[in-house]
Design a protein around this motif. Structure first.
Motif, short mmCIF file in Angstrom:
data_model
loop_
_atom_site.label_atom_id
_atom_site.label_comp_id
_atom_site.label_asym_id
_atom_site.label_seq_id
_atom_site.Cartn_x
_atom_site.Cartn_y
_atom_site.Cartn_z
N ALA A 11 30.21 -23.90 -35.76
CA ALA A 11 30.34 -22.85 -36.91
C ALA A 11 30.74 -21.48 -36.51
O ALA A 11 30.66 -20.54 -37.44
CB ALA A 11 28.96 -22.82 -37.50
N SER A 12 31.01 -21.07 -35.29
CA SER A 12 31.39 -19.76 -34.89
C SER A 12 32.90 -19.61 -35.19
O SER A 12 33.42 -18.21 -35.00
CB SER A 12 31.26 -19.64 -33.35
N SER A 13 33.56 -20.24 -35.77
CA SER A 13 35.03 -20.21 -36.01
C SER A 13 35.73 -21.35 -36.96
O SER A 13 34.91 -22.09 -37.28
CB SER A 13 35.69 -20.14 -34.58
N GLY A 14 36.81 -20.79 -37.38
CA GLY A 14 37.60 -21.86 -38.22
C GLY A 14 36.91 -22.52 -39.24
O GLY A 14 36.29 -22.11 -40.23
N ALA A 34 26.65 -23.17 -32.32
CA ALA A 34 27.92 -23.08 -31.39
C ALA A 34 27.38 -22.19 -29.91
O ALA A 34 26.12 -21.89 -30.02
CB ALA A 34 28.90 -22.28 -32.29
N ARG A 35 28.48 -22.17 -29.21
CA ARG A 35 28.17 -21.31 -28.14
C ARG A 35 28.05 -19.96 -28.22
O ARG A 35 27.42 -19.26 -27.50
CB ARG A 35 28.95 -21.85 -26.77
N ARG A 36 29.14 -19.50 -29.08
CA ARG A 36 29.16 -17.99 -29.27
C ARG A 36 27.85 -17.57 -30.07
O ARG A 36 28.27 -17.62 -31.50
CB ARG A 36 30.57 -17.72 -29.47
N VAL A 37 26.82 -17.25 -29.76
CA VAL A 37 25.54 -16.86 -30.34
C VAL A 37 25.85 -15.74 -31.40
O VAL A 37 25.23 -15.68 -32.50
CB VAL A 37 24.42 -16.89 -29.52
N GLY A 143 45.87 -36.81 -24.46
CA GLY A 143 44.15 -36.62 -24.27
C GLY A 143 43.60 -36.50 -25.52
O GLY A 143 42.48 -36.96 -26.11
N TYR A 144 44.25 -35.70 -26.57
CA TYR A 144 43.57 -35.32 -27.95
C TYR A 144 43.62 -36.46 -28.62
O TYR A 144 42.74 -36.75 -29.45
CB TYR A 144 44.22 -34.05 -28.36
N ASN A 145 44.91 -37.15 -28.70
CA ASN A 145 45.10 -38.35 -29.53
C ASN A 145 43.89 -39.51 -29.03
O ASN A 145 43.14 -39.83 -29.89
CB ASN A 145 46.32 -39.29 -29.21
N GLU A 178 45.33 -23.07 -39.59
CA GLU A 178 45.65 -21.96 -38.67
C GLU A 178 44.13 -21.56 -38.52
O GLU A 178 43.46 -20.95 -39.23
CB GLU A 178 46.53 -20.96 -39.42
N THR A 179 43.72 -21.79 -37.11
CA THR A 179 42.34 -21.41 -36.61
C THR A 179 42.45 -20.91 -35.41
O THR A 179 43.52 -20.63 -34.90
CB THR A 179 41.23 -22.51 -36.67
N GLU A 180 41.39 -20.77 -34.45
CA GLU A 180 41.62 -20.39 -32.98
C GLU A 180 41.97 -21.84 -32.20
O GLU A 180 42.11 -21.70 -31.15
CB GLU A 180 40.33 -19.80 -32.48
#
Ligand code: NAP
Length: 244
Positions: A11-14, A34-37, A143-145, A178-180
């Motif tokens: 939830a820290s982005s996008g 998320a990791r970015r507290v 890899g993503y697929n 369009e996000t990070e």
């Protein structure tokens, strides 16, 4: 009626941040992870939610996060992403492993840990953000697929296995948003990331959040199984109309 609780991972982005905002606007108490507290703390303050540090690739982090969640009516499995876009011939096994860990095992860890609470809710929901990459292979997407195909398999098996239990399961598969995302995929290379969206209007995180809030607000007897959402300028993983 008591306020219902939604857990949003990544939830820290996008898409995650936009979905947390949309759910909070609809009256949910949203627990954001998320990791970015610093980012999730600011978001939680903005939306009247709760921020808890979360790394979905770390078993003990998932355990501590889920232990702090008293009740859960909705789990949005959103944390994930792509790393690299190399061919299979040049594939970096570590990148593949990292994609599998965050997208597939991250979704598994969170779902497994919160399932008892979702069942206890009496009207639980799991919404998982997959991708068009879960449906269509594309050059450089190996890899993503593979990871997102596995996320789709996991989500569809969960739907079958929970038949008869009070938990609905939905897969939302977006195309270009369009996000990070592209910045992360290309290791922070802003030019490469910008090229992904060149000459077209991609979806924004709010477009996917609209789908999340719609799925989350269907009545208990309606399960939205799968949604594929594309920008108007995109018809498949590799076919897009660009005004260049
Ligand atoms: P984003 O802006 O890069 O957001 C990704 C989120 O995932 C961030 O909040 C990040 O937070 C979190 N995350 C990454 N690794 C994590 C970990 N180990 N533990 C917890 N959180 C983690 O990208 P996005 O587009 O919003 O991506 C959200 C989801 O949509 C992903 O599953 C992605 O695969 C999917 N998707 C995106 C697109 C697209 O075009 N953008 C298309 C289809 C599907 P921290 O770094 O702070 O932990």
């Amino acid at each position: 009626m008591a306020q219902r609780t939604a857990v949003v991972t990544g939830a820290s982005s996008g898409i995650g941040a936009a979905s947390a905002r949309a759910l909070a606007a609809d009256g949910w108490h949203v627990i954001v992870g998320a990791r970015r507290v610093d980012r999730i703390e600011a978001l939680a303050e903005e939306i009247g939610g709760t921020a808890i540090a979360l790394d979905v690739t770390d078993e003990s982090s998932v355990e501590a996060f889920c232990a702090a969640v008293d009740t859960c009516d909705l789990l949005l499995n959103n944390a994930g992403g792509a790393f690299g876009a190399t061919s299979i011939a040049d594939a970096d096994v570590d990148e593949w492993q990292a994609m599998y860990d965050v997208n597939v095992l991250g979704t598994l860890r969170m779902t497994k840990a919160l399932l008892p609470k979702l069942i206890a809710s009496g009207d639980g929901q799991v919404i998982t953000i997959g991708s068009i990459a879960a449906r269509e292979p594309y050059k450089g997407g190996g890899g993503y697929n593979a990871a997102k195909h596995a996320v789709a398999a996991l989500t569809r098996v969960l739907r079958i296995e929970l038949l008869g239990q009070p938990v609905r399961v939905c897969e939302i598969d977006p195309g270009m948003v369009e996000t990070e995302f592209s910045l992360v995929r290309f290791g922070g290379d802003e030019d490469k990331a910008a090229k992904v969206y060149e000459g077209l209007t991609p979806m924004g995180p709010g477009d996917i959040a609209d789908a999340v809030r719609w799925v989350a607000s269907r009545p208990k007897h309606v399960n939205i199984d799968q949604i594929l959402m594309l920008a108007t300028a995109q018809t498949s993983a590799q076919v897009a109309h660009r005004e260049l």
